[in-house]
Design an enzyme around this catalytic site. Structure first.
Site, PDB file in Angstrom:
ATOM      1  N   GLU A 128       0.810  -1.212   0.000  1.00 52.88           N
ATOM      2  CA  GLU A 128       0.000   0.000   0.000  1.00 52.88           C
ATOM      3  C   GLU A 128       0.845   1.266   0.000  1.00 52.88           C
ATOM      4  OE1 GLU A 128      -4.044  -1.494   2.172  1.00 52.88           O
ATOM      5  OE2 GLU A 128      -2.417  -0.995   3.515  1.00 52.88           O
ATOM      6  N   CYS A 132       3.249   8.518   1.508  1.00 51.92           N
ATOM      7  CA  CYS A 132       3.844   7.539   2.417  1.00 51.92           C
ATOM      8  C   CYS A 132       3.990   6.237   1.636  1.00 51.92           C
ATOM      9  CB  CYS A 132       2.902   7.367   3.620  1.00 51.92           C
ATOM     10  SG  CYS A 132       3.466   6.109   4.773  1.00 51.92           S
ATOM     11  N   CYS A 165       6.624  -7.188   6.819  1.00 54.88           N
ATOM     12  CA  CYS A 165       7.739  -6.708   7.633  1.00 54.88           C
ATOM     13  C   CYS A 165       8.142  -7.827   8.578  1.00 54.88           C
ATOM     14  CB  CYS A 165       7.321  -5.481   8.434  1.00 54.88           C
ATOM     15  SG  CYS A 165       8.707  -4.653   9.250  1.00 54.88           S
ATOM     16  N   CYS A 174       6.884  -5.469  15.449  1.00 54.29           N
ATOM     17  CA  CYS A 174       6.575  -4.497  16.501  1.00 54.29           C
ATOM     18  C   CYS A 174       5.156  -4.764  17.011  1.00 54.29           C
ATOM     19  CB  CYS A 174       6.698  -3.066  15.966  1.00 54.29           C
ATOM     20  SG  CYS A 174       8.387  -2.682  15.463  1.00 54.29           S
ATOM     21  N   CYS A 220       1.882  -2.766  15.644  1.00 53.88           N
ATOM     22  CA  CYS A 220       1.799  -2.427  14.216  1.00 53.88           C
ATOM     23  C   CYS A 220       1.071  -3.521  13.452  1.00 53.88           C
ATOM     24  CB  CYS A 220       3.201  -2.238  13.645  1.00 53.88           C
ATOM     25  SG  CYS A 220       3.187  -1.815  11.892  1.00 53.88           S
ATOM     26  N   GLU A 243      10.464  -2.338   6.567  1.00 48.64           N
ATOM     27  CA  GLU A 243      11.575  -1.649   7.206  1.00 48.64           C
ATOM     28  C   GLU A 243      12.563  -1.267   6.095  1.00 48.64           C
ATOM     29  OE1 GLU A 243      12.789  -0.350  10.136  1.00 48.64           O
ATOM     30  OE2 GLU A 243      14.505   0.040   8.833  1.00 48.64           O
ATOM     31  N   SER A 245      12.191   6.337   7.637  1.00 41.03           N
ATOM     32  CA  SER A 245      11.894   5.978   9.024  1.00 41.03           C
ATOM     33  C   SER A 245      12.376   4.556   9.278  1.00 41.03           C
ATOM     34  CB  SER A 245      10.386   6.073   9.258  1.00 41.03           C
ATOM     35  OG  SER A 245      10.076   5.695  10.583  1.00 41.03           O
ATOM     36  N   SER A 290      11.805   5.112  15.003  1.00 44.01           N
ATOM     37  CA  SER A 290      10.658   4.661  15.790  1.00 44.01           C
ATOM     38  C   SER A 290      11.146   4.242  17.168  1.00 44.01           C
ATOM     39  CB  SER A 290       9.987   3.479  15.077  1.00 44.01           C
ATOM     40  OG  SER A 290       9.395   3.926  13.885  1.00 44.01           O
ATOM     41  N   HIS A 329       9.488   4.894  20.643  1.00 39.02           N
ATOM     42  CA  HIS A 329       8.302   4.303  21.310  1.00 39.02           C
ATOM     43  C   HIS A 329       8.453   3.896  22.771  1.00 39.02           C
ATOM     44  CE1 HIS A 329       6.712   4.448  17.342  1.00 39.02           C
ATOM     45  NE2 HIS A 329       7.388   3.422  16.889  1.00 39.02           N
ATOM     46  N   CYS A 384      -1.073   5.608  10.277  1.00 36.62           N
ATOM     47  CA  CYS A 384       0.172   4.933  10.675  1.00 36.62           C
ATOM     48  C   CYS A 384      -0.129   3.594  11.320  1.00 36.62           C
ATOM     49  CB  CYS A 384       0.920   5.766  11.707  1.00 36.62           C
ATOM     50  SG  CYS A 384       1.311   7.415  11.183  1.00 36.62           S
TER      51      CYS A 384
HETATM   52  N1  SAH Z   1       9.665   0.097   9.826  1.00 39.24           N
HETATM   53  C1  SAH Z   1       9.860   1.520   9.785  1.00 39.24           C
HETATM   54  C2  SAH Z   1       8.946   2.202   8.825  1.00 39.24           C
HETATM   55  C3  SAH Z   1       7.475   2.157   9.208  1.00 39.24           C
HETATM   56  S1  SAH Z   1       7.063   3.720   9.775  1.00 39.24           S
HETATM   57  C4  SAH Z   1       9.750   2.069  11.187  1.00 39.24           C
HETATM   58  O1  SAH Z   1       9.404   1.311  12.091  1.00 39.24           O
HETATM   59  O2  SAH Z   1      10.060   3.214  11.414  1.00 39.24           O
HETATM   60  C5  SAH Z   1       5.518   3.567  10.476  1.00 39.24           C
HETATM   61  C6  SAH Z   1       5.410   4.408  11.731  1.00 39.24           C
HETATM   62  O3  SAH Z   1       4.114   4.207  12.301  1.00 39.24           O
HETATM   63  C7  SAH Z   1       6.401   3.929  12.754  1.00 39.24           C
HETATM   64  O4  SAH Z   1       6.847   4.947  13.578  1.00 39.24           O
HETATM   65  C8  SAH Z   1       5.554   2.960  13.511  1.00 39.24           C
HETATM   66  O5  SAH Z   1       6.101   2.661  14.729  1.00 39.24           O
HETATM   67  C9  SAH Z   1       4.241   3.692  13.608  1.00 39.24           C
HETATM   68  N2  SAH Z   1       3.124   2.803  13.903  1.00 39.24           N
HETATM   69  C10 SAH Z   1       3.077   1.481  13.734  1.00 39.24           C
HETATM   70  N3  SAH Z   1       1.896   0.985  14.141  1.00 39.24           N
HETATM   71  C11 SAH Z   1       1.181   2.031  14.578  1.00 39.24           C
HETATM   72  C12 SAH Z   1      -0.152   2.168  15.085  1.00 39.24           C
HETATM   73  N4  SAH Z   1      -0.948   1.113  15.197  1.00 39.24           N
HETATM   74  N5  SAH Z   1      -0.574   3.392  15.424  1.00 39.24           N
HETATM   75  C13 SAH Z   1       0.219   4.470  15.248  1.00 39.24           C
HETATM   76  N6  SAH Z   1       1.467   4.407  14.761  1.00 39.24           N
HETATM   77  C14 SAH Z   1       1.950   3.198  14.426  1.00 39.24           C
END
Ligand code: SAH
Length: 372
Positions: free
Chosen positions: A96, A109, A116, A120, A123, A173, A204, A226, A228, A346
């Site tokens: 997507e 985006c 992936c 995480c 996600c 990623e 990212s 990221s 968190h 996101c």
């Molecule tokens: N793998 C890379 C690129 C993905 S970026 C990374 O982790 O940075 C996607 C962003 O959205 C990341 O910061 C991720 O942590 C965040 N994200 C993932 N799941 C989410 C959710 N359910 N709600 C809000 N943000 C989320």
């Protein structure tokens, strides 16, 4: 991709490779630059219509090359103007991309992998597992497609390209697909490619430390990380790659990237999960990690998806967290949720992925996904 052995997809060839290709067809290197402008800046897929190229050269190109973006399967539009496209990876899988218009910019985006491997906890892409890396053509093809799709809706396409900013924050990623992502970044920034300033392209990462050092040698795009969680115990649970590359190591790599690339600052993404990582004490711990460094924090309200146990923090908690950071001198913003009515926000991008991994991260091997 419907490419025969003798047909080269020019989409995704960095300038040096395109020059080589053009030379093999017996033309001068500057033809490659003209070609790139047609392909990337005018979103033109037909060599026949590239009217300032010699007819004989166009015929050669038509015989040996193509401009082949991924195929669009579906498009969804959110009430807030956000658009999400599902793109074909192969017969059964899809990835997507999301277009996010704002008053002063339009951000695309894009995805870097089908699925992936990083797993995480919060996600939705992680739940799909991992299938494969996207090719450079599929990565830049997303920007190409969006510009082409939007051309009809922008008054003067030639002057004002539809997409002004690109974030590699879709599925996957990006640093685990280094080999295909770096040439894509080159094309996004190339004067003859999409010609975006390096500040308008953001990669990212969840924190693949060795690849951050490597990226510093190859590119200078804006870096988002990221994070968190403010401590290793919690981050190990939320972002399992932390067990391999803990926070102190990750932050060292970030400061190195900024030094090396003389950039402005790293953006740390922090998704706020109710009762998990959103307390004032955690905000203070986060501030202590970052104070005095070129860092800003982007707080992301959690976007729920089917099957998750996490909940979004209340607006009061989000603001208290942000204020705690601001009071300690850390620049912090709250990301506005966009496109959640079409699952385009996101962490909601899921595509269609046939998982090829067998074990979950922690024990899962990275060899499959991390191809440096
Ligand atoms: N793998 C890379 C690129 C993905 S970026 C990374 O982790 O940075 C996607 C962003 O959205 C990341 O910061 C991720 O942590 C965040 N994200 C993932 N799941 C989410 C959710 N359910 N709600 C809000 N943000 C989320």
């Amino acid at each position: 991709m419907s490419e025969s052995a003798t047909t080269t997809n020019l989409l995704g060839l960095p300038r040096s490779e395109l020059e080589q290709f053009v030379a093999e067809l017996g033309s001068k290197p500057f033809r490659a630059r003209q070609l790139m402008q047609w392909i990337y800046q005018r979103a033109e897929p037909s060599f026949e219509r590239m009217t300032d190229l010699a007819k004989s050269f166009r015929a050669e190109l038509a015989a040996h090359a193509c401009v082949q973006p991924p195929e669009i399967l579906t498009e969804q539009r959110s009430a807030d103007g956000t658009r999400k496209w599902l793109l074909r990876a192969d017969g059964s899988q899809a990835f997507e991309m999301v277009y996010i218009p704002e008053s002063d910019r339009a951000t695309l985006c894009i995805s870097s992998q089908v699925g992936c491997v990083l797993d995480c906890a919060f996600c939705s892409t992680a739940q799909q597992g991992f299938n494969r890396n996207l090719t450079t053509a599929e990565i830049v093809g997303q920007v190409w497609l969006a510009n082409r799709e939007l051309a009809g809706t922008v008054a003067d396409f030639a002057r004002e390209r539809a997409v002004t900013n690109v974030v590699l924050m879709g599925m996957g990623e990006p640093l685990a697909n280094f080999r295909n992502v770096v040439p894509a970044l080159d094309i996004l920034l190339d004067d003859f490619g999409f010609d975006l300033s390096r500040r308008r392209v953001t990669l990212s990462t969840s924190g693949l430390v060795p690849q951050i050092y490597k990226l510093a040698e190859h590119s200078n795009v804006a870096l988002a990380v990221s994070l968190h969680a403010p401590d290793d115990a919690l981050r190990n649970e939320l972002v399992p790659i932390n067990r391999k590359h803990p926070i102190a190591e990750l932050l060292e790599a970030c400061w190195h990237y900024i030094d090396e690339r003389n950039g402005r600052s790293v953006t740390f993404e922090y998704v706020l999960l109710a009762g998990v990582n959103d307390s004032r004490a955690q905000a203070r711990a986060l501030a202590a990690l970052l104070v005095g460094h070129p860092a800003k924090v982007n707080l992301i309200p959690f976007n729920p998806f089917p099957g998750t146990q996490f909940r979004r923090s209340s607006p009061e908690v989000v603001h208290a967290f942000r204020d705690e950071l601001l009071r300690r001198g850390i620049l912090a913003t709250v990301r506005r949720t966009r496109g959640d009515d079409i699952d385009a926000a996101c962490g909601q991008l899921a595509g269609r992925v046939i998982d090829r991994t067998t074990v979950r991260l922690g024990s899962r091997t990275f060899a499959l996904a991390v191809q440096a």
